[in-house]
Structure formats: C-alpha cells, structure tokens
Enzyme design. Structure first.
Site, PDB file in Angstrom:
ATOM      1  N   SER A 144       0.774  -1.196  -0.025  1.00  0.00           N
ATOM      2  CA  SER A 144       0.127  -0.202  -0.091  1.00  0.00           C
ATOM      3  C   SER A 144       0.851   1.397  -0.097  1.00  0.00           C
ATOM      4  O   SER A 144       1.996   1.239   0.708  1.00  0.00           O
ATOM      5  CB  SER A 144      -0.869   0.092   1.202  1.00  0.00           C
ATOM      6  OG  SER A 144      -1.399   1.494   1.146  1.00  0.00           O
ATOM      7  N   TYR A 157      -1.193  -0.452  10.182  1.00  0.00           N
ATOM      8  CA  TYR A 157      -1.327  -1.007   8.665  1.00  0.00           C
ATOM      9  C   TYR A 157       0.054  -0.361   8.196  1.00  0.00           C
ATOM     10  O   TYR A 157       0.707  -1.219   7.347  1.00  0.00           O
ATOM     11  CB  TYR A 157      -2.685  -0.133   8.129  1.00  0.00           C
ATOM     12  CG  TYR A 157      -2.953  -0.577   6.809  1.00  0.00           C
ATOM     13  CD1 TYR A 157      -3.250  -1.948   6.418  1.00  0.00           C
ATOM     14  CD2 TYR A 157      -2.526   0.582   5.591  1.00  0.00           C
ATOM     15  CE1 TYR A 157      -3.666  -2.287   5.038  1.00  0.00           C
ATOM     16  CE2 TYR A 157      -2.989   0.047   4.495  1.00  0.00           C
ATOM     17  CZ  TYR A 157      -3.423  -1.101   4.074  1.00  0.00           C
ATOM     18  OH  TYR A 157      -3.774  -1.547   2.694  1.00  0.00           O
TER      19      TYR A 157
HETATM   20  O1  NJP Z   1      -9.740  -5.502   0.743  1.00  0.00           O
HETATM   21  P1  NJP Z   1     -11.109  -6.375   1.475  1.00  0.00           P
HETATM   22  P2  NJP Z   1      -9.106  -5.193  -0.239  1.00  0.00           P
HETATM   23  N1  NJP Z   1      -7.010 -15.091   6.621  1.00  0.00           N
HETATM   24  O2  NJP Z   1     -11.147  -6.131   2.846  1.00  0.00           O
HETATM   25  C1  NJP Z   1      -8.883 -11.622   3.585  1.00  0.00           C
HETATM   26  C2  NJP Z   1      -4.468  -3.764  -0.145  1.00  0.00           C
HETATM   27  N2  NJP Z   1      -4.660  -2.404  -0.488  1.00  0.00           N
HETATM   28  O3  NJP Z   1      -9.630  -5.932  -1.509  1.00  0.00           O
HETATM   29  O4  NJP Z   1     -10.810 -14.011   5.447  1.00  0.00           O
HETATM   30  C3  NJP Z   1      -7.424 -15.157   5.463  1.00  0.00           C
HETATM   31  O5  NJP Z   1     -12.104  -6.270   0.257  1.00  0.00           O
HETATM   32  C4  NJP Z   1     -10.253 -11.465   3.345  1.00  0.00           C
HETATM   33  O6  NJP Z   1     -11.213 -12.637   3.376  1.00  0.00           O
HETATM   34  P3  NJP Z   1     -11.894 -13.233   4.712  1.00  0.00           P
HETATM   35  C5  NJP Z   1      -4.721  -4.234   1.078  1.00  0.00           C
HETATM   36  O7  NJP Z   1      -4.004  -3.918   2.109  1.00  0.00           O
HETATM   37  C6  NJP Z   1      -6.015  -1.951  -0.697  1.00  0.00           C
HETATM   38  O8  NJP Z   1      -9.239  -3.682  -0.403  1.00  0.00           O
HETATM   39  O9  NJP Z   1     -12.894 -14.233   4.120  1.00  0.00           O
HETATM   40  N3  NJP Z   1      -7.898 -14.190   4.527  1.00  0.00           N
HETATM   41  C7  NJP Z   1     -10.496 -10.876   1.930  1.00  0.00           C
HETATM   42  O10 NJP Z   1     -10.896 -11.643   0.995  1.00  0.00           O
HETATM   43  C8  NJP Z   1      -4.834  -5.761   0.900  1.00  0.00           C
HETATM   44  O11 NJP Z   1      -3.717  -6.204   1.303  1.00  0.00           O
HETATM   45  C9  NJP Z   1      -6.196  -0.946  -1.089  1.00  0.00           C
HETATM   46  O12 NJP Z   1     -12.372 -11.979   5.384  1.00  0.00           O
HETATM   47  C10 NJP Z   1      -8.003 -12.870   5.316  1.00  0.00           C
HETATM   48  C11 NJP Z   1      -9.395 -10.049   1.732  1.00  0.00           C
HETATM   49  O13 NJP Z   1      -8.384 -10.530   2.789  1.00  0.00           O
HETATM   50  C12 NJP Z   1      -5.211  -5.912  -0.580  1.00  0.00           C
HETATM   51  O14 NJP Z   1      -5.090  -4.738  -1.111  1.00  0.00           O
HETATM   52  C13 NJP Z   1      -5.378   0.180  -1.337  1.00  0.00           C
HETATM   53  C14 NJP Z   1      -7.853 -12.789   6.587  1.00  0.00           C
HETATM   54  C15 NJP Z   1      -9.467  -8.475   2.235  1.00  0.00           C
HETATM   55  O15 NJP Z   1     -10.617  -7.838   1.170  1.00  0.00           O
HETATM   56  C16 NJP Z   1      -6.774  -6.141  -0.628  1.00  0.00           C
HETATM   57  O16 NJP Z   1      -7.459  -5.527   0.072  1.00  0.00           O
HETATM   58  C17 NJP Z   1      -4.016  -0.250  -1.270  1.00  0.00           C
HETATM   59  C18 NJP Z   1      -7.444 -14.088   7.290  1.00  0.00           C
HETATM   60  N4  NJP Z   1      -6.985 -13.974   8.636  1.00  0.00           N
HETATM   61  C19 NJP Z   1      -3.886  -1.419  -0.909  1.00  0.00           C
HETATM   62  N5  NJP Z   1      -7.694 -11.388   6.850  1.00  0.00           N
HETATM   63  C20 NJP Z   1      -7.714  -0.264  -1.186  1.00  0.00           C
HETATM   64  N6  NJP Z   1      -8.852  -1.267  -1.326  1.00  0.00           N
HETATM   65  O17 NJP Z   1      -8.001   0.863  -1.617  1.00  0.00           O
HETATM   66  C21 NJP Z   1      -8.312 -10.954   5.843  1.00  0.00           C
HETATM   67  O18 NJP Z   1      -3.123   0.603  -1.460  1.00  0.00           O
HETATM   68  N7  NJP Z   1      -8.308 -11.737   4.861  1.00  0.00           N
END
Ligand code: NJP
Length: 246
Positions: A144, A157
C-alpha cells in the site's frame, strides 16, 4: 484460442472479496487454475461459481492465514496435486485500527502484523520450493502507498506494509539469479470493503475498481515478466524501484 496463463497453477490469498476476488477471476479467465484462499466460505463459493461460469477451474481453500501450520499443509496439498506453483498473489490484508498510535490496542497491532506481514513470511517459507519447481514462478505481494506515508490512524497498517516491502525486497534480491520474479503491487484507492471502512467520506466515483486493478495484477504474473524486486504502482501504471532514502 490459447490464453496467457493456460495450464498455470495460481494461488491467491484474500480471494473471497475485493481485489483478491477480482484477481482470482482474472487469472482464471487468463487460463490459470486458481487456488483461492480466505476464511469466508460464502465469498469463495461465489468466486467458484463465477470462475465455472467463465469456463475456468478453481480449488477453494478456506483458511485463516494466521495459521502457519495450515499454510504448510496447503503447500503439501498443492505439491501432491500439482507438483508446483506458478503464481502466488499474496493479497490478503486488514486495515487494523483507525485510532491514533498511542491508543492502538496491542492485540489489534499483533493481528495486523500477523495478517499483513507474518503470514506472508509463512507463505514464502511454504510455497518457495513449489514456486522454484515452476519454469517461471511469479510471486506478487500486495502492499500500500500508505507504507510510504504517515497517515493518521493507520500506523499499524503502514508499519505492516513497510515491513512487508522490506521482506519482499530481500526475498526478490535473494532470487535475482533464479527463474523466480518477485515483486510488490501497490493498488492505491480501490473500491472495496477495506477502502470504504478506511475512507467512508471519500468520493467513490474517483477510485479504481477491483477489476481494473486485477487486470494489471495478472500482467505481473506472466511468464515473460522480467521485473524483480520492484513495486508496480497502479495509479502511475508503472514499475518503480524501491529506492533508499537520500
Ligand atoms: O480488502 P478487502 P481489499 N485469513 O477487505 C482476506 C491492499 N490495498 O481487497 O478471510 C485469510 O475487500 C479477506 O477474506 P476473509 C490491502 O492492504 C487495498 O481492499 O474471507 N484471509 C478478504 O478476502 C490488501 O492487502 C487498497 O475475510 C484473510 C481480503 O483479505 C489488499 O489490497 C489500497 C484474513 C480483504 O479484502 C486487498 O485489500 C491499497 C485472514 N486472517 C492496498 N484476513 C484499497 N482497497 O484501496 C483478511 O493501497 N483476509
């Protein structure tokens, strides 16, 4: 007609929604068999249906990525079934907390570091031997822009992503002379649950869609990619070096 990733085996973490779900779908459309990791079964099932509808294939792996032995077991399963891993998109992440640094609860700090940073070390440890068995292993870690900027309320973060950058840069340099290509990917503002939680008042019409981001993520996984140890900055649409401070 052949596709860019025909026959490739691709692992995506955080594939139940947001950027990871879109990336998994895009990889499958490009011909890859997708191994989809996340905790939420409903989101994974939705992804599976969408991939099948497009004629692709996937394997669902419900897993909390804080569980290191679960990641090691996943590697064993992939080894038994596919004998290699061609692509790994380490995308799963959480925002952590929205409070000032002096008020961060240690448990929230630990969780943010465990998911955004330490899990990626476990994925590197477990998947590296499988990526090396590929003729062109590609690993992409989603970081990020906040890692480079102090943003109030997002210290945990930012710290987790800055440390991820350092981990991935070292991993990439260690593998410079191999067939592996290892990079970071910085999506910038993207319309997902995480973004809406972080910036509820933002103008959502100006942010990227997960599908736009996914298209470029797939490009970072292609066998002909030459970049290594760099970060793809989605908003600038270019590869940048991780430069040391002047
Ligand atoms: O986030 P979100 P994004 N074990 O909340 C999973 C980066 N980023 O798509 O387990 C396994 O919609 C969670 O799955 P679930 C950001 O830092 C974003 O925006 O089912 N999985 C879900 O599939 C991140 O690294 C922006 O809850 C776990 C996913 O993670 C990446 O992009 C800007 C878990 C999160 O989906 C994807 O973020 C930027 C666990 N313990 C960087 N905990 C932005 N959106 O603007 C979470 O610069 N997950």
């Amino acid at each position: 007609m052949s596709k860019l990733l025909d026959g490739r085996v691709a692992l995506v973490t955080g594939a139940s929604r947001g950027i990871g779900e879109a990336a998994a779908l895009a990889l499958a459309k490009a011909g890859a068999h997708v191994i989809a990791v996340a905790r939420t079964g409903e989101g994974l099932a939705r992804l599976d249906s969408a991939i099948s509808l497009g004629g692709g294939t996937s394997t669902l792996m419900p897993l909390d990525i804080k569980n290191a032995s679960g990641i090691a077991n996943l590697a064993k399963t992939i080894d038994m079934r596919f004998k290699r891993l061609d692509v790994m998109i380490a995308n799963a992440g959480i925002l952590g907390t929205g409070v000032p640094s002096d008020q961060i609860e240690p448990a929230v700090w630990d969780d943010t570091i465990a998911i955004n940073l330490t899990s990626n070390l476990h994925f590197i440890r477990a998947m590296h031997p499988l990526l090396k068995k590929s003729d062109a292993g590609r690993a992409v870690f989603v970081t990020s822009g906040i890692a480079w900027r102090g943003l109030p309320g997002l210290a945990a973060y930012a710290a987790s992503k800055a440390a991820l950058n350092a981990l991935v840069q070292a991993y990439a340099i260690e593998n410079e002379s191999t067939k592996l290509r290892i990079n970071l990917f910085s999506p910038g503002a993207t319309l997902t649950d995480l973004f809406v939680t972080a910036f509820p008042g933002a103008d959502m019409t100006t942010v990227a869609t997960p599908e736009d981001v996914a298209e470029k993520l797939v490009e970072a996984c292609l066998p002909n990619l030459t970049e290594n140890g760099k970060v793809y900055e989605f908003r600038q649409k270019k590869w940048l070096s991780l430069m040391p401070p002047a």
